[in-house]
Scaffold this motif. Structure first.
Motif, PDB file in Angstrom:
ATOM      1  N   MET A   3      -4.690 -15.102  -6.713  1.00 39.30           N
ATOM      2  CA  MET A   3      -3.914 -14.197  -7.544  1.00 39.30           C
ATOM      3  C   MET A   3      -3.671 -12.894  -6.779  1.00 39.30           C
ATOM      4  N   ILE A   4      -2.409 -12.457  -6.706  1.00 41.49           N
ATOM      5  CA  ILE A   4      -2.059 -11.234  -5.996  1.00 41.49           C
ATOM      6  C   ILE A   4      -2.162 -10.059  -6.961  1.00 41.49           C
ATOM      7  N   ASP A   5      -2.900  -9.052  -6.564  1.00 39.29           N
ATOM      8  CA  ASP A   5      -3.097  -7.853  -7.379  1.00 39.29           C
ATOM      9  C   ASP A   5      -1.841  -6.979  -7.301  1.00 39.29           C
ATOM     10  N   SER A   6      -1.252  -6.659  -8.456  1.00 38.56           N
ATOM     11  CA  SER A   6      -0.016  -5.875  -8.478  1.00 38.56           C
ATOM     12  C   SER A   6      -0.224  -4.468  -7.903  1.00 38.56           C
ATOM     13  N   ARG A   7      -1.448  -3.936  -8.014  1.00 42.47           N
ATOM     14  CA  ARG A   7      -1.701  -2.613  -7.437  1.00 42.47           C
ATOM     15  C   ARG A   7      -1.547  -2.643  -5.923  1.00 42.47           C
ATOM     16  N   ARG A   8      -1.896  -3.762  -5.318  1.00 46.22           N
ATOM     17  CA  ARG A   8      -1.751  -3.883  -3.867  1.00 46.22           C
ATOM     18  C   ARG A   8      -0.286  -4.047  -3.474  1.00 46.22           C
ATOM     19  N   LEU A   9       0.501  -4.683  -4.346  1.00 47.29           N
ATOM     20  CA  LEU A   9       1.944  -4.755  -4.098  1.00 47.29           C
ATOM     21  C   LEU A   9       2.565  -3.359  -4.154  1.00 47.29           C
ATOM     22  N   ARG A  10       2.106  -2.554  -5.099  1.00 47.62           N
ATOM     23  CA  ARG A  10       2.609  -1.185  -5.189  1.00 47.62           C
ATOM     24  C   ARG A  10       2.244  -0.393  -3.935  1.00 47.62           C
ATOM     25  N   THR A  11       1.036  -0.629  -3.425  1.00 52.72           N
ATOM     26  CA  THR A  11       0.608   0.038  -2.195  1.00 52.72           C
ATOM     27  C   THR A  11       1.461  -0.397  -1.015  1.00 52.72           C
ATOM     28  N   LEU A  12       1.742  -1.693  -0.929  1.00 45.40           N
ATOM     29  CA  LEU A  12       2.595  -2.202   0.146  1.00 45.40           C
ATOM     30  C   LEU A  12       3.971  -1.552   0.083  1.00 45.40           C
ATOM     31  N   ARG A  13       4.528  -1.430  -1.112  1.00 44.70           N
ATOM     32  CA  ARG A  13       5.853  -0.841  -1.237  1.00 44.70           C
ATOM     33  C   ARG A  13       5.836   0.632  -0.842  1.00 44.70           C
ATOM     34  N   ALA A  14       4.775   1.339  -1.198  1.00 45.75           N
ATOM     35  CA  ALA A  14       4.680   2.747  -0.823  1.00 45.75           C
ATOM     36  C   ALA A  14       4.634   2.902   0.697  1.00 45.75           C
ATOM     37  N   VAL A  15       3.909   2.026   1.378  1.00 44.58           N
ATOM     38  CA  VAL A  15       3.843   2.091   2.834  1.00 44.58           C
ATOM     39  C   VAL A  15       5.219   1.782   3.430  1.00 44.58           C
ATOM     40  N   ALA A  16       5.907   0.797   2.862  1.00 43.89           N
ATOM     41  CA  ALA A  16       7.254   0.475   3.350  1.00 43.89           C
ATOM     42  C   ALA A  16       8.209   1.637   3.123  1.00 43.89           C
ATOM     43  N   ASP A  17       8.084   2.320   1.988  1.00 44.18           N
ATOM     44  CA  ASP A  17       8.973   3.439   1.677  1.00 44.18           C
ATOM     45  C   ASP A  17       8.707   4.642   2.573  1.00 44.18           C
ATOM     46  N   HIS A  18       7.428   4.910   2.879  1.00 42.40           N
ATOM     47  CA  HIS A  18       7.061   6.148   3.572  1.00 42.40           C
ATOM     48  C   HIS A  18       6.849   5.970   5.067  1.00 42.40           C
ATOM     49  N   GLY A  19       6.631   4.746   5.515  1.00 38.76           N
ATOM     50  CA  GLY A  19       6.577   4.480   6.947  1.00 38.76           C
ATOM     51  C   GLY A  19       5.223   4.632   7.605  1.00 38.76           C
ATOM     52  N   THR A  20       4.263   5.292   6.952  1.00 39.80           N
ATOM     53  CA  THR A  20       2.915   5.416   7.497  1.00 39.80           C
ATOM     54  C   THR A  20       1.901   5.263   6.375  1.00 39.80           C
ATOM     55  N   VAL A  21       0.707   4.857   6.757  1.00 40.71           N
ATOM     56  CA  VAL A  21      -0.379   4.728   5.783  1.00 40.71           C
ATOM     57  C   VAL A  21      -0.751   6.098   5.230  1.00 40.71           C
ATOM     58  N   THR A  22      -0.759   7.106   6.088  1.00 40.11           N
ATOM     59  CA  THR A  22      -1.140   8.452   5.662  1.00 40.11           C
ATOM     60  C   THR A  22      -0.169   8.998   4.619  1.00 40.11           C
ATOM     61  N   ALA A  23       1.130   8.844   4.867  1.00 40.67           N
ATOM     62  CA  ALA A  23       2.135   9.349   3.916  1.00 40.67           C
ATOM     63  C   ALA A  23       2.073   8.571   2.605  1.00 40.67           C
ATOM     64  N   ALA A  24       1.868   7.259   2.684  1.00 42.94           N
ATOM     65  CA  ALA A  24       1.755   6.459   1.468  1.00 42.94           C
ATOM     66  C   ALA A  24       0.525   6.869   0.670  1.00 42.94           C
ATOM     67  N   ALA A  25      -0.565   7.145   1.362  1.00 40.90           N
ATOM     68  CA  ALA A  25      -1.795   7.561   0.687  1.00 40.90           C
ATOM     69  C   ALA A  25      -1.578   8.875  -0.056  1.00 40.90           C
ATOM     70  N   ALA A  26      -0.892   9.826   0.580  1.00 39.39           N
ATOM     71  CA  ALA A  26      -0.619  11.113  -0.073  1.00 39.39           C
ATOM     72  C   ALA A  26       0.238  10.914  -1.315  1.00 39.39           C
ATOM     73  N   ALA A  27       1.233  10.025  -1.224  1.00 37.17           N
ATOM     74  CA  ALA A  27       2.126   9.786  -2.355  1.00 37.17           C
ATOM     75  C   ALA A  27       1.392   9.123  -3.516  1.00 37.17           C
ATOM     76  N   LEU A  28       0.414   8.288  -3.203  1.00 40.36           N
ATOM     77  CA  LEU A  28      -0.317   7.544  -4.234  1.00 40.36           C
ATOM     78  C   LEU A  28      -1.601   8.245  -4.673  1.00 40.36           C
ATOM     79  N   TYR A  29      -1.866   9.438  -4.112  1.00 42.27           N
ATOM     80  CA  TYR A  29      -3.090  10.174  -4.411  1.00 42.27           C
ATOM     81  C   TYR A  29      -4.334   9.347  -4.073  1.00 42.27           C
ATOM     82  N   LEU A  30      -4.261   8.665  -2.937  1.00 45.65           N
ATOM     83  CA  LEU A  30      -5.380   7.888  -2.419  1.00 45.65           C
ATOM     84  C   LEU A  30      -5.734   8.407  -1.034  1.00 45.65           C
ATOM     85  N   THR A  31      -6.862   7.985  -0.513  1.00 47.56           N
ATOM     86  CA  THR A  31      -7.193   8.284   0.874  1.00 47.56           C
ATOM     87  C   THR A  31      -6.547   7.235   1.768  1.00 47.56           C
TER      88      THR A  31
END
Length: 304
Positions: A1-29
């Protein structure tokens, strides 16, 4: 089963281009984002990202998963909207991200109208220039964006967003009061080809409108001064620093003793403004009244 939260994380990384920028957008480390992606790779049995310079790139498997994530996340948004409608949830807070002129022209009037027609809905407004409002919506930090069409903007067929046109606003030329063309009833952009120009910074959608208008007129403007504040642009023009193209509503109600604003002849420059929500959320009982109020405010504003 694929966790939808991880799909959202994948999309954020695709949108922002880096793990660091995606983390800032998602309020995660960044570590938490990396862990989510590692878990996603274990779930699907494929590598979804590869390092590329300072950023990351999706693998072929990652691209496949990203395409499906748009449909899955849109379906979840729709499910939440239908559940909220079932619960008659016509009370709550909606975060609206908009550029400053849009706030003044339609968001504030829509807020006033909602205070009468839907008093249970509270708006939290965020000033977001350029394309930032759309990213706030995609990242889940805003519910609705009021944005301007620009080169590279998500199109009508974008699987992440649902768009709703609000208004198309013409630009006017701003000239020093003593300018050689100041006494004319209207001016052509081509007549300003040799002038120094004052304009918004790249990244501001209005920069794209100005550049396209000049390109259509057959020249590249010589940008002598830059500001995203149209009152500052008008002040500079009034001081003789150059000419500018400004959205008609941007200087409405502002005293302009040192400049004249003239309509354009020929191919007009136009700012096209739309509202956007995450795809699937458009029928949410909190968002639908806000969208309706924004459309009514745009119609009442007489921006054309």
């Amino acid at each position: 089963m694929i966790d939808s939260r991880r799909l959202r994380t994948l999309r954020a990384v695709a949108d922002h281009g880096t793990v660091t920028a995606a983390a800032a957008a998602l309020y995660l480390t960044p570590s938490a984002v990396s862990q989510q992606l590692a878990a996603l790779e274990q779930e699907v049995g494929h590598q979804v990202l590869v390092r590329e310079g300072r950023g990351v790139r999706l693998t072929a498997a990652g691209e496949i998963l990203l395409r499906h994530s748009h449909a899955v996340l849109a379906q979840l948004e729709q499910a939440q909207a239908e559940l909220a409608a079932y619960a008659s949830g016509a009370a709550g807070e909606v975060t609206v991200a908009s550029f400053a002129t849009g706030i003044a022209a339609i968001v504030a009037p829509a807020m006033r109208e909602l205070g009468v027609s839907a008093p249970g809905i509270r708006l939290e407004v965020r000033d977001a220039e350029g394309d930032a409002s759309l990213m706030l919506v995609l990242d889940g930090r805003a519910d609705l964006a009021v944005a301007v069409e620009y080169r590279g903007a998500p199109g009508e067929d974008d699987q992440r967003l649902s768009r709703f046109p609000l208004y198309a606003e013409p630009f006017d030329a701003v000239l020093p009061r003593g300018h050689r063309l100041a006494e004319q009833a209207a001016v052509a952009v081509a007549d300003l080809a040799d002038e120094p120009w004052i304009g918004p910074y790249p990244g501001n959608p209005c920069h794209d409108v100005v550049m396209l208008a000049c390109e259509t007129a057959g020249f590249q403007p010589r940008l002598a001064h830059s500001s995203d504040d149209f009152r500052a642009v008008a002040a500079l023009a009034g001081a003789g620093a150059g000419v500018a193209l400004v959205p008609r509503s941007a200087l409405r109600g502002v005293e302009l003793p040192d400049v004249v604003m003239l309509p354009l002849v020929g191919t007009p420059a136009t700012r096209r403004v739309f509202a956007a929500v995450r795809r699937g959320a458009q029928e949410h009982p909190l968002l639908r009244p806000v969208l309706d109020a924004l459309r009514c405010a745009a119609a009442d504003a007489h921006l054309v």
